[in-house]
Motif scaffolding. Structure first.
Motif, PDB file in Angstrom:
ATOM      1  N   ALA A   1     -33.328  59.259 -23.761  1.00 51.01           N
ATOM      2  CA  ALA A   1     -33.076  58.072 -22.943  1.00 51.01           C
ATOM      3  C   ALA A   1     -33.683  56.820 -23.562  1.00 51.01           C
ATOM      4  CB  ALA A   1     -33.629  58.282 -21.532  1.00 51.01           C
ATOM      5  N   GLN A   2     -34.726  56.999 -24.367  1.00 49.28           N
ATOM      6  CA  GLN A   2     -35.385  55.875 -25.035  1.00 49.28           C
ATOM      7  C   GLN A   2     -34.751  55.564 -26.391  1.00 49.28           C
ATOM      8  OE1 GLN A   2     -39.442  57.199 -25.247  1.00 49.28           O
ATOM      9  NE2 GLN A   2     -39.874  56.711 -23.107  1.00 49.28           N
ATOM     10  N   GLY A   3     -33.710  56.315 -26.749  1.00 50.85           N
ATOM     11  CA  GLY A   3     -33.040  56.092 -28.025  1.00 50.85           C
ATOM     12  C   GLY A   3     -33.796  56.629 -29.218  1.00 50.85           C
ATOM     13  N   VAL A   4     -34.905  57.342 -28.976  1.00 49.76           N
ATOM     14  CA  VAL A   4     -35.736  57.850 -30.073  1.00 49.76           C
ATOM     15  C   VAL A   4     -35.055  59.035 -30.752  1.00 49.76           C
ATOM     16  CG1 VAL A   4     -37.974  58.864 -30.679  1.00 49.76           C
ATOM     17  CG2 VAL A   4     -37.853  57.031 -28.968  1.00 49.76           C
ATOM     18  N   VAL A   5     -34.391  59.866 -29.978  1.00 47.07           N
ATOM     19  CA  VAL A   5     -33.690  61.024 -30.537  1.00 47.07           C
ATOM     20  C   VAL A   5     -32.267  61.077 -29.980  1.00 47.07           C
ATOM     21  CG1 VAL A   5     -35.847  62.332 -30.714  1.00 47.07           C
ATOM     22  CG2 VAL A   5     -34.373  62.657 -28.711  1.00 47.07           C
ATOM     23  N   ARG A   6     -31.434  61.861 -30.630  1.00 44.31           N
ATOM     24  CA  ARG A   6     -30.087  62.119 -30.116  1.00 44.31           C
ATOM     25  C   ARG A   6     -29.847  63.622 -30.145  1.00 44.31           C
ATOM     26  NH1 ARG A   6     -29.510  60.502 -35.365  1.00 44.31           N
ATOM     27  NH2 ARG A   6     -28.158  61.792 -36.704  1.00 44.31           N
ATOM     28  N   ILE A   7     -29.199  64.113 -29.134  1.00 46.71           N
ATOM     29  CA  ILE A   7     -28.914  65.540 -29.027  1.00 46.71           C
ATOM     30  C   ILE A   7     -27.471  65.774 -29.452  1.00 46.71           C
ATOM     31  CG2 ILE A   7     -28.760  67.515 -27.457  1.00 46.71           C
ATOM     32  CD1 ILE A   7     -30.847  66.083 -25.681  1.00 46.71           C
ATOM     33  N   GLU A   8     -27.287  66.578 -30.484  1.00 44.29           N
ATOM     34  CA  GLU A   8     -25.950  66.937 -30.948  1.00 44.29           C
ATOM     35  C   GLU A   8     -25.702  68.389 -30.580  1.00 44.29           C
ATOM     36  OE1 GLU A   8     -25.323  65.949 -35.032  1.00 44.29           O
ATOM     37  OE2 GLU A   8     -25.967  63.855 -34.777  1.00 44.29           O
ATOM     38  N   ARG A   9     -24.848  68.576 -29.612  1.00 45.52           N
ATOM     39  CA  ARG A   9     -24.592  69.915 -29.080  1.00 45.52           C
ATOM     40  C   ARG A   9     -24.174  70.885 -30.175  1.00 45.52           C
ATOM     41  NH1 ARG A   9     -27.425  69.181 -24.630  1.00 45.52           N
ATOM     42  NH2 ARG A   9     -26.748  67.305 -23.522  1.00 45.52           N
ATOM     43  N   GLY A  10     -24.849  72.021 -30.181  1.00 44.04           N
ATOM     44  CA  GLY A  10     -24.530  73.053 -31.148  1.00 44.04           C
ATOM     45  C   GLY A  10     -25.155  72.841 -32.514  1.00 44.04           C
ATOM     46  N   ARG A  11     -25.823  71.688 -32.721  1.00 45.60           N
ATOM     47  CA  ARG A  11     -26.433  71.416 -34.024  1.00 45.60           C
ATOM     48  C   ARG A  11     -27.944  71.254 -33.931  1.00 45.60           C
ATOM     49  NH1 ARG A  11     -24.160  66.766 -37.338  1.00 45.60           N
ATOM     50  NH2 ARG A  11     -25.383  67.906 -38.898  1.00 45.60           N
ATOM     51  N   GLY A  12     -28.414  70.501 -32.925  1.00 48.12           N
ATOM     52  CA  GLY A  12     -29.846  70.276 -32.790  1.00 48.12           C
ATOM     53  C   GLY A  12     -30.142  68.879 -32.270  1.00 48.12           C
ATOM     54  N   THR A  13     -31.415  68.525 -32.295  1.00 44.15           N
ATOM     55  CA  THR A  13     -31.862  67.208 -31.830  1.00 44.15           C
ATOM     56  C   THR A  13     -32.427  66.448 -33.020  1.00 44.15           C
ATOM     57  OG1 THR A  13     -32.381  68.090 -29.640  1.00 44.15           O
ATOM     58  CG2 THR A  13     -33.374  65.972 -30.235  1.00 44.15           C
ATOM     59  N   TYR A  14     -31.898  65.247 -33.267  1.00 42.84           N
ATOM     60  CA  TYR A  14     -32.231  64.472 -34.456  1.00 42.84           C
ATOM     61  C   TYR A  14     -32.977  63.194 -34.087  1.00 42.84           C
ATOM     62  CZ  TYR A  14     -28.924  67.545 -36.835  1.00 42.84           C
ATOM     63  OH  TYR A  14     -28.288  68.647 -37.349  1.00 42.84           O
ATOM     64  N   VAL A  15     -33.890  62.794 -34.970  1.00 38.35           N
ATOM     65  CA  VAL A  15     -34.623  61.549 -34.774  1.00 38.35           C
ATOM     66  C   VAL A  15     -33.748  60.383 -35.224  1.00 38.35           C
ATOM     67  CG1 VAL A  15     -36.651  60.200 -35.454  1.00 38.35           C
ATOM     68  CG2 VAL A  15     -36.846  62.678 -35.125  1.00 38.35           C
ATOM     69  N   ASN A  16     -33.623  59.373 -34.359  1.00 35.04           N
ATOM     70  CA  ASN A  16     -32.837  58.193 -34.689  1.00 35.04           C
ATOM     71  C   ASN A  16     -33.640  57.222 -35.555  1.00 35.04           C
ATOM     72  OD1 ASN A  16     -30.405  58.740 -33.328  1.00 35.04           O
ATOM     73  ND2 ASN A  16     -31.270  58.070 -31.380  1.00 35.04           N
ATOM     74  N   PRO A  17     -32.965  56.397 -36.351  1.00 34.69           N
ATOM     75  CA  PRO A  17     -33.660  55.315 -37.056  1.00 34.69           C
ATOM     76  C   PRO A  17     -34.299  54.373 -36.036  1.00 34.69           C
ATOM     77  CG  PRO A  17     -31.422  55.598 -37.887  1.00 34.69           C
ATOM     78  CD  PRO A  17     -31.528  56.433 -36.649  1.00 34.69           C
ATOM     79  N   LEU A  18     -35.350  53.701 -36.438  1.00 36.99           N
ATOM     80  CA  LEU A  18     -36.091  52.825 -35.536  1.00 36.99           C
ATOM     81  C   LEU A  18     -35.194  51.785 -34.875  1.00 36.99           C
ATOM     82  CD1 LEU A  18     -38.943  52.032 -34.502  1.00 36.99           C
ATOM     83  CD2 LEU A  18     -39.093  50.474 -36.451  1.00 36.99           C
ATOM     84  N   LYS A  19     -34.202  51.287 -35.589  1.00 37.03           N
ATOM     85  CA  LYS A  19     -33.351  50.218 -35.056  1.00 37.03           C
ATOM     86  C   LYS A  19     -32.542  50.665 -33.841  1.00 37.03           C
ATOM     87  CE  LYS A  19     -29.573  51.168 -38.323  1.00 37.03           C
ATOM     88  NZ  LYS A  19     -28.782  50.607 -39.447  1.00 37.03           N
ATOM     89  N   ARG A  20     -32.474  51.976 -33.594  1.00 39.00           N
ATOM     90  CA  ARG A  20     -31.719  52.467 -32.442  1.00 39.00           C
ATOM     91  C   ARG A  20     -32.604  52.768 -31.237  1.00 39.00           C
ATOM     92  NH1 ARG A  20     -27.533  57.073 -34.226  1.00 39.00           N
ATOM     93  NH2 ARG A  20     -27.209  56.969 -31.963  1.00 39.00           N
ATOM     94  N   TRP A  21     -33.921  52.630 -31.407  1.00 39.10           N
ATOM     95  CA  TRP A  21     -34.824  52.890 -30.291  1.00 39.10           C
ATOM     96  C   TRP A  21     -34.685  51.788 -29.252  1.00 39.10           C
ATOM     97  CZ3 TRP A  21     -40.208  54.871 -32.350  1.00 39.10           C
ATOM     98  CH2 TRP A  21     -40.000  55.944 -33.230  1.00 39.10           C
ATOM     99  N   THR A  22     -34.741  52.149 -27.985  1.00 33.81           N
ATOM    100  CA  THR A  22     -34.560  51.178 -26.905  1.00 33.81           C
ATOM    101  C   THR A  22     -35.806  51.044 -26.026  1.00 33.81           C
ATOM    102  OG1 THR A  22     -33.597  52.907 -25.489  1.00 33.81           O
ATOM    103  CG2 THR A  22     -32.072  51.568 -26.794  1.00 33.81           C
ATOM    104  N   SER A  23     -36.843  51.779 -26.324  1.00 33.56           N
ATOM    105  CA  SER A  23     -38.089  51.715 -25.555  1.00 33.56           C
ATOM    106  C   SER A  23     -39.069  50.769 -26.225  1.00 33.56           C
ATOM    107  CB  SER A  23     -38.719  53.109 -25.430  1.00 33.56           C
ATOM    108  OG  SER A  23     -40.068  53.019 -25.029  1.00 33.56           O
ATOM    109  N   MET A  24     -39.478  49.715 -25.506  1.00 32.44           N
ATOM    110  CA  MET A  24     -40.450  48.771 -26.058  1.00 32.44           C
ATOM    111  C   MET A  24     -41.744  49.488 -26.411  1.00 32.44           C
ATOM    112  SD  MET A  24     -41.352  45.641 -26.864  1.00 32.44           S
ATOM    113  CE  MET A  24     -40.401  44.387 -25.992  1.00 32.44           C
ATOM    114  N   GLU A  25     -42.205  50.380 -25.536  1.00 35.20           N
ATOM    115  CA  GLU A  25     -43.462  51.097 -25.781  1.00 35.20           C
ATOM    116  C   GLU A  25     -43.392  51.916 -27.056  1.00 35.20           C
ATOM    117  OE1 GLU A  25     -46.381  54.457 -23.708  1.00 35.20           O
ATOM    118  OE2 GLU A  25     -44.617  53.720 -22.637  1.00 35.20           O
ATOM    119  N   ALA A  26     -42.285  52.621 -27.246  1.00 36.70           N
ATOM    120  CA  ALA A  26     -42.137  53.455 -28.443  1.00 36.70           C
ATOM    121  C   ALA A  26     -42.082  52.604 -29.706  1.00 36.70           C
ATOM    122  CB  ALA A  26     -40.875  54.318 -28.320  1.00 36.70           C
ATOM    123  N   VAL A  27     -41.355  51.496 -29.652  1.00 35.58           N
ATOM    124  CA  VAL A  27     -41.242  50.622 -30.819  1.00 35.58           C
ATOM    125  C   VAL A  27     -42.598  50.007 -31.158  1.00 35.58           C
ATOM    126  CG1 VAL A  27     -40.246  48.469 -31.679  1.00 35.58           C
ATOM    127  CG2 VAL A  27     -38.797  50.126 -30.508  1.00 35.58           C
TER     128      VAL A  27
END
Length: 234
Positions: free
Chosen positions: A55-81
């Protein structure tokens, strides 16, 4: 421990690994069973923690493949950034992007302030520049940073736009940390004093365009100093 506390704890732990570079951009998170065993929590707790990061844009879930870390530019959480800007492998990119954000906001604030700033506020800016110069002369970094931050804070206030200050408030801690790091370099302090004098003069002129350009020049110098003296990149 309450369920939500456990979810937050697991999400925070995973974020720590991402910020530190242990799990890099486009890297995959450990599997659900591994995370469950590592944190000694239920699979449902792990799923909710991962969904929090999604939900914070930090990761993306790809069904059947796994959960991947997004590049920083895709993060949407101020706290995380902000955490990425303060530590870890994303520090350089976040530092550059922070100055880019400051350029967008502070040039506009200076433009507004040029026609709204009071004589008392201009005197305040002069006082802060004098304080920066005095601190620079005796290599007092803490005092220099305090005056530097106060100078910019006064311009935000003088813009007369309450939303500008509200946008900057969450950035205060990371800005303080960044200034404390860069201001240890004598040449960076000298450059900053020169640019502050130019900004102050432009504001005193009452010319919005001149004020915008002066603040833009200051942000360009700040970016160049960061890359040259701190990040050592061209």
């Amino acid at each position: 421990m309450a369920r939500q506390s456990l979810v937050s704890m697991v999400a925070d732990s995973i974020l720590n690994r991402i910020v530190s570079g242990d799990i890099p951009p486009e890297g995959t998170l450990p599997g659900e069973l591994e995370l469950t065993a590592e944190h000694e929590v239920s699979r449902m707790t792990v799923r909710e923690a991962v969904k929090t990061l999604e939900a914070q844009g930090v990761v993306r879930i790809e069904r059947g493949r796994g959960t991947y870390v997004n590049p920083l530019k895709r993060w949407t959480s101020m706290e995380a950034v902000l955490r990425a800007a303060s530590e870890g492998e994303n520090e350089a990119a976040a530092s550059v992007q922070l100055i880019e954000l400051r350029r967008m906001l502070e040039t506009g604030a200076a433009e507004l302030a040029a026609t709204r700033i009071s004589a008392e506020e201009l005197d305040g800016l002069r006082g802060y520049v004098a304080e920066m110069s005095a601190a620079h002369a005796i290599d007092d970094v803490r005092r220099f940073v305090e005056a530097d931050l106060a100078f910019h804070g006064l311009i935000l206030q003088a813009s007369g736009n309450v939303f500008v200050s509200l946008v900057f408030e969450p950035l205060s801690n990371v800005l303080t940390a960044r200034r404390a790091q860069t201001s240890r370099v004598e040449q960076i302090r000298a450059n900053a004093i020169h640019e502050h004098v130019q900004v102050m003069g432009a504001l005193a002129s009452g010319d919005p365009e001149l004020a915008r350009l002066a603040m833009g020049s200051h942000m360009s110098q700040t970016m160049n100093d960061l890359k040259t003296y701190i990040l050592h990149i061209q």
